[in-house]
Write an enzyme that holds these catalytic residues in place. Sequence first.
Site, mmCIF file in Angstrom:
data_model
loop_
_atom_site.group_PDB
_atom_site.id
_atom_site.type_symbol
_atom_site.label_atom_id
_atom_site.label_comp_id
_atom_site.label_asym_id
_atom_site.label_seq_id
_atom_site.Cartn_x
_atom_site.Cartn_y
_atom_site.Cartn_z
ATOM 1 N N CYS A 114 -72.911 30.130 63.386
ATOM 2 C CA CYS A 114 -73.708 29.181 64.186
ATOM 3 C C CYS A 114 -75.085 29.706 64.554
ATOM 4 O O CYS A 114 -76.007 28.934 64.778
ATOM 5 C CB CYS A 114 -72.940 28.794 65.441
ATOM 6 N N HIS A 275 -78.200 25.144 69.625
ATOM 7 C CA HIS A 275 -77.195 24.903 68.581
ATOM 8 C C HIS A 275 -76.216 23.863 69.115
ATOM 9 O O HIS A 275 -75.771 23.946 70.263
ATOM 10 C CB HIS A 275 -76.471 26.210 68.255
ATOM 11 N N ASN A 305 -70.747 19.424 64.977
ATOM 12 C CA ASN A 305 -71.309 20.781 64.911
ATOM 13 C C ASN A 305 -71.503 21.129 63.433
ATOM 14 O O ASN A 305 -70.528 21.261 62.696
ATOM 15 C CB ASN A 305 -70.324 21.736 65.601
HETATM 16 N N1 COA Z 1 -57.242 15.519 69.911
HETATM 17 C C1 COA Z 1 -56.347 15.393 70.906
HETATM 18 N N2 COA Z 1 -55.823 16.440 71.575
HETATM 19 C C2 COA Z 1 -56.264 17.675 71.228
HETATM 20 C C3 COA Z 1 -57.205 17.880 70.206
HETATM 21 C C4 COA Z 1 -57.699 16.746 69.545
HETATM 22 N N3 COA Z 1 -58.621 16.835 68.573
HETATM 23 N N4 COA Z 1 -57.433 19.203 70.106
HETATM 24 C C5 COA Z 1 -56.672 19.819 71.018
HETATM 25 N N5 COA Z 1 -55.962 18.901 71.694
HETATM 26 C C6 COA Z 1 -55.014 19.122 72.784
HETATM 27 C C7 COA Z 1 -54.392 20.479 72.746
HETATM 28 O O1 COA Z 1 -53.282 20.506 71.875
HETATM 29 C C8 COA Z 1 -53.999 20.682 74.185
HETATM 30 O O2 COA Z 1 -52.793 19.991 74.429
HETATM 31 P P1 COA Z 1 -51.692 20.581 75.418
HETATM 32 O O3 COA Z 1 -52.373 20.704 76.762
HETATM 33 O O4 COA Z 1 -50.594 19.567 75.371
HETATM 34 O O5 COA Z 1 -51.307 21.922 74.849
HETATM 35 C C9 COA Z 1 -55.094 19.980 74.965
HETATM 36 O O6 COA Z 1 -55.726 19.101 74.019
HETATM 37 C C10 COA Z 1 -56.136 20.909 75.561
HETATM 38 O O7 COA Z 1 -56.537 21.857 74.575
HETATM 39 P P2 COA Z 1 -57.676 22.906 74.837
HETATM 40 O O8 COA Z 1 -57.948 23.652 73.575
HETATM 41 O O9 COA Z 1 -57.368 23.699 76.070
HETATM 42 O O10 COA Z 1 -58.868 21.895 75.176
HETATM 43 P P3 COA Z 1 -60.332 22.166 75.678
HETATM 44 O O11 COA Z 1 -60.576 21.336 76.873
HETATM 45 O O12 COA Z 1 -60.646 23.631 75.774
HETATM 46 O O13 COA Z 1 -61.198 21.559 74.505
HETATM 47 C C11 COA Z 1 -62.477 22.328 72.655
HETATM 48 C C12 COA Z 1 -61.085 22.105 73.210
HETATM 49 C C13 COA Z 1 -62.322 22.960 71.272
HETATM 50 C C14 COA Z 1 -63.194 21.004 72.536
HETATM 51 C C15 COA Z 1 -63.269 23.246 73.602
HETATM 52 O O14 COA Z 1 -62.505 24.373 73.933
HETATM 53 C C16 COA Z 1 -64.564 23.707 73.026
HETATM 54 O O15 COA Z 1 -65.437 22.916 72.703
HETATM 55 N N6 COA Z 1 -64.759 25.019 72.906
HETATM 56 C C17 COA Z 1 -65.968 25.550 72.303
HETATM 57 C C18 COA Z 1 -65.836 25.405 70.844
HETATM 58 C C19 COA Z 1 -67.099 25.626 70.122
HETATM 59 O O16 COA Z 1 -68.172 25.453 70.660
HETATM 60 N N7 COA Z 1 -66.971 26.031 68.875
HETATM 61 C C20 COA Z 1 -68.073 26.241 68.051
HETATM 62 C C21 COA Z 1 -68.640 27.541 68.361
HETATM 63 S S1 COA Z 1 -70.251 27.628 67.886
#
Ligand code: COA
Length: 348
Positions: A114, A275, A305
């Site tokens: 990224c 980004h 992204n």
């Molecule tokens: N649709 C529906 N539910 C989803 C899902 C999707 N696409 N992806 C994950 N879930 C569920 C999980 O299974 C989890 O369920 P559970 O509570 O029953 O176990 C729940 O949603 C929460 O998951 P979690 O990973 O804790 O969610 P979050 O609030 O942290 O959001 C991201 C997930 C990935 C959106 C978030 O963590 C994020 O954006 N992180 C940064 C990622 C990033 O920037 N990456 C690129 C780096 S440059």
Amino acid sequence: MQRSRIAGIGYYVPKNVYSNNDLSRFMDTNDEWIQERTGIKERRFADRLEETTTTMGVEAAKIAIERAGITAQEVDFIIFATLSPDYYFPGCGVLLQREMKMKEIGALDIRNQCSGFVYALSVADQFIKTGMYKNILVVGSEKHSFAMDFETRSRNVSVIFGDGAGAVVLQPTQNENQGILSTHLHSDGADAEILAMYYPGASANKWLKDKPGYPDKELGGLFMTTEQLESGAALPYMDGPAVFKKAVVKFPEVIKEALSANNLTEKDIDMLVPHQANLRISQYVQQLLGLSDDKVFNNIQKYGNTTAASVPIALCEAWEEGKIKEGDLVCLAAFGSGFTWASALIRW
Ligand code: COA
């Protein structure tokens, strides 16, 4: 010492639009979850057969080169940032050189995920400042869709990423009130495995004690068993919450570092182009820096992204929409896998 300036900029996104509802045809997800957690409404996916990371980079490069007022023959160095190359090797830089029928110039691939574009820009900046090159093409391009798993087990990763490309031509300028003021690069490999794609790779199980590895052979073994492939060992892995927590610290830190290196403050920023990792990350950083809405550009809503392509695509769109004007102070900032993070301050 002379500075470098962005003389031309362009971007390309594939025409296939996939909305959040489209993704819910393949996996258990929904529009509300994706928008609430990431801000993404839709993304573009490249044509599976006709488009590659290189060909998208070529389309963006053509626009950047034309806007710089030069021809492809005049480019004297290529820097290509991607994590989704057409081949494991050689890199996309040489494929772009071939596709654009350029001279036998140097081509460098950058694998900084990224933050790849900001790293690439920094490398190009050094070559221009020393006078070694005069027209450097810097490209960020990704075809994520080829390596993502569209099953529910990978939904936390596959709803986030999209395909596209952005490019700039960097040239020297003698104008003291214009150009790249400084770039700032960082890394911390302590958490390298929490946002990564482990295979194919040469580590076998050295870093991955609890993951399936390659067959235990004395020599060779760069292949995977069907069982390993089916278990998802070759898919991208992301611990989203851990990435989020680190990103919201490192984004503001590296932006402030760039400002203070130039005796500037947050108030001097005319446009921050972060980004496009997650809209919530951008909004959090905006709030921490006290920037108004018109000073931060986001387009993750439309493209998801796009990793190394996200900064040049966003920069180009902001410029095309008239949101960046001559003399403006533009700050680029990125954070991603590695972890690596970086910023660049540009007087437009
Ligand atoms: N649709 C529906 N539910 C989803 C899902 C999707 N696409 N992806 C994950 N879930 C569920 C999980 O299974 C989890 O369920 P559970 O509570 O029953 O176990 C729940 O949603 C929460 O998951 P979690 O990973 O804790 O969610 P979050 O609030 O942290 O959001 C991201 C997930 C990935 C959106 C978030 O963590 C994020 O954006 N992180 C940064 C990622 C990033 O920037 N990456 C690129 C780096 S440059």
